[in-house]
Design a protein around this motif. Structure first.
Motif, PDB file in Angstrom:
ATOM      1  N   ARG A   4       0.834  -1.205   0.000  1.00 52.67           N
ATOM      2  CA  ARG A   4       0.000   0.000   0.000  1.00 52.67           C
ATOM      3  C   ARG A   4       0.866   1.250   0.000  1.00 52.67           C
ATOM      4  O   ARG A   4       0.629   2.179  -0.782  1.00 52.67           O
ATOM      5  CB  ARG A   4      -0.921  -0.001   1.228  1.00 52.67           C
ATOM      6  N   ARG A   8       1.103   3.879  -3.088  1.00 50.86           N
ATOM      7  CA  ARG A   8       0.722   5.265  -2.816  1.00 50.86           C
ATOM      8  C   ARG A   8       1.815   6.215  -3.309  1.00 50.86           C
ATOM      9  O   ARG A   8       1.537   7.209  -3.988  1.00 50.86           O
ATOM     10  CB  ARG A   8       0.473   5.453  -1.316  1.00 50.86           C
ATOM     11  N   ALA A  86      -8.731   3.954  -7.202  1.00 53.16           N
ATOM     12  CA  ALA A  86      -8.486   2.516  -7.059  1.00 53.16           C
ATOM     13  C   ALA A  86      -7.636   2.248  -5.827  1.00 53.16           C
ATOM     14  O   ALA A  86      -7.859   1.271  -5.098  1.00 53.16           O
ATOM     15  CB  ALA A  86      -7.790   1.980  -8.312  1.00 53.16           C
ATOM     16  N   LEU A  87      -6.676   3.111  -5.568  1.00 49.62           N
ATOM     17  CA  LEU A  87      -5.840   2.966  -4.388  1.00 49.62           C
ATOM     18  C   LEU A  87      -6.651   3.185  -3.112  1.00 49.62           C
ATOM     19  O   LEU A  87      -6.499   2.451  -2.128  1.00 49.62           O
ATOM     20  CB  LEU A  87      -4.675   3.947  -4.463  1.00 49.62           C
ATOM     21  N   PHE A  90      -8.662   0.117  -2.430  1.00 58.13           N
ATOM     22  CA  PHE A  90      -7.807  -0.946  -1.911  1.00 58.13           C
ATOM     23  C   PHE A  90      -7.461  -0.701  -0.447  1.00 58.13           C
ATOM     24  O   PHE A  90      -7.453  -1.637   0.364  1.00 58.13           O
ATOM     25  CB  PHE A  90      -6.530  -1.029  -2.749  1.00 58.13           C
ATOM     26  N   LEU A 130      -6.292  -2.927  -8.308  1.00 50.85           N
ATOM     27  CA  LEU A 130      -5.209  -1.948  -8.255  1.00 50.85           C
ATOM     28  C   LEU A 130      -4.128  -2.278  -9.276  1.00 50.85           C
ATOM     29  O   LEU A 130      -3.576  -1.381  -9.910  1.00 50.85           O
ATOM     30  CB  LEU A 130      -4.627  -1.903  -6.846  1.00 50.85           C
ATOM     31  N   LEU A 216       0.626  -7.741  -7.996  1.00 52.55           N
ATOM     32  CA  LEU A 216       0.650  -6.309  -7.698  1.00 52.55           C
ATOM     33  C   LEU A 216       2.081  -5.826  -7.490  1.00 52.55           C
ATOM     34  O   LEU A 216       2.455  -4.748  -7.953  1.00 52.55           O
ATOM     35  CB  LEU A 216      -0.197  -6.030  -6.455  1.00 52.55           C
TER      36      LEU A 216
END
Length: 293
Positions: A4, A8, A86-87, A90, A130, A216
């Motif tokens: 994450r 980001r 989308a982030l 998630f 994502l 991912l």
């Protein structure tokens, strides 16, 4: 959590690199005008437009007869809004998953109950979503790179070579980007779809969350590679124009200019791209991130 944070940072860097490309191409700034926020009831989109206005402040005046830029430049705000949303989705999936109990059976109010709480399909699907958003962002980054290398759009020599003809310029950079784009498109296929029976049919549904997480991670690496390619092209375009980045991008561009020399003679460009990729991985400062208030 590490993924994450990494994505980001990557999403924020994507916006700054796009602004570098917009300035380097001398693309018209109309599609980035904050006034366009009035057309949508979307605080996140408005924040993206506001951030672009800051990054592109001081960008050179465009000629009144400058033609419309290719779509990959005009949709920077829409693409970035999609990636940021989308982030955010998630992050919400992740928050719920980390706060939930995943035992089965689970002890609840003095009773043991069999449950499917371990089946965090939203988290797996969130990672798939994502990865697809990153693939789209990386694909358009590669398209912007190709336009920068085309004299019809940039007004600079093809392949951004200082001596057209005998030198190849940045043609090999685009070839590397095409390879990354090809792999990214394949990674956009969801890992969380396609379960099969195991344990004689007792275990007949699975999330493949570990596979989604690995997908991912790899998508993140490839997008970082594509952004490095685009940054190198922007750096070369600034060199050929004899003008540095605008005031809004000067702080972000400074470490790029310091790490990569202009391409005035053909040379292997892999080491330059690797340095830029490391710069991105180390958290290349991009300033305040766009986000809904």
């Amino acid at each position: 959590m590490a993924r994450r944070r990494a994505v980001r940072t990557l999403a924020d860097q994507h916006l700054t690199v796009a602004a570098c490309a917009v300035d380097a191409l001398r693309a018209p700034l109309d599609p980035m005008d904050p006034a366009l926020a009035a057309l949508r009831d979307d605080a996140l989109h408005a924040a993206v437009l506001a951030r672009l206005a800051v990054l592109l402040s001081g960008s050179a005046e465009r000629s009144p007869d400058t033609r419309q830029a290719p779509v990959s430049y005009r949709v920077v705000p829409q693409l970035q809004t999609h990636l940021q949303r989308a982030l955010a989705r998630f992050e919400e999936d992740l928050r719920r998953a980390l706060a939930a109990a995943d035992d089965s059976p689970v002890l609840l109010d003095g009773r043991f109950l069999s449950s499917g709480a371990f089946h965090e399909v939203e988290l797996a699907a969130g990672m798939d979503g994502l990865a697809a958003a990153l693939a789209r962002a990386g694909e358009v980054s590669g398209q912007r790179l190709h336009r920068l290398l085309d004299a019809r759009f940039s007004g600079l020599p093809d392949q951004l070579t200082p001596v057209p003809g005998p030198r190849c310029g940045l043609v090999v950079v685009h070839k590397r980007a095409v390879g990354a784009m090809n792999e990214l498109r394949r990674l956009a296929a969801p890992a969380s779809v396609g379960g099969s029976d195991t344990a004689l049919g007792q275990e007949d549904a699975m999330t493949f969350a570990f596979e989604a997480a690995e997908k991912l991670r790899r998508a993140e690496e490839l997008v970082r590679e594509l952004l490095a390619c685009e940054l190198l092209a922007a750096r070369q375009a600034w060199f050929l124009r004899g003008a540095g980045p605008p005031a809004g991008l000067s702080a972000a561009a400074a470490p790029v200019l310091a790490r990569v020399e202009p391409v005035d003679e053909d040379r292997p460009l892999g080491p330059d791209l690797d340095r830029l990729a490391r710069l991105l991985q180390d958290g290349w400062p991009v300033g305040e991130r766009p986000g809904a208030p």
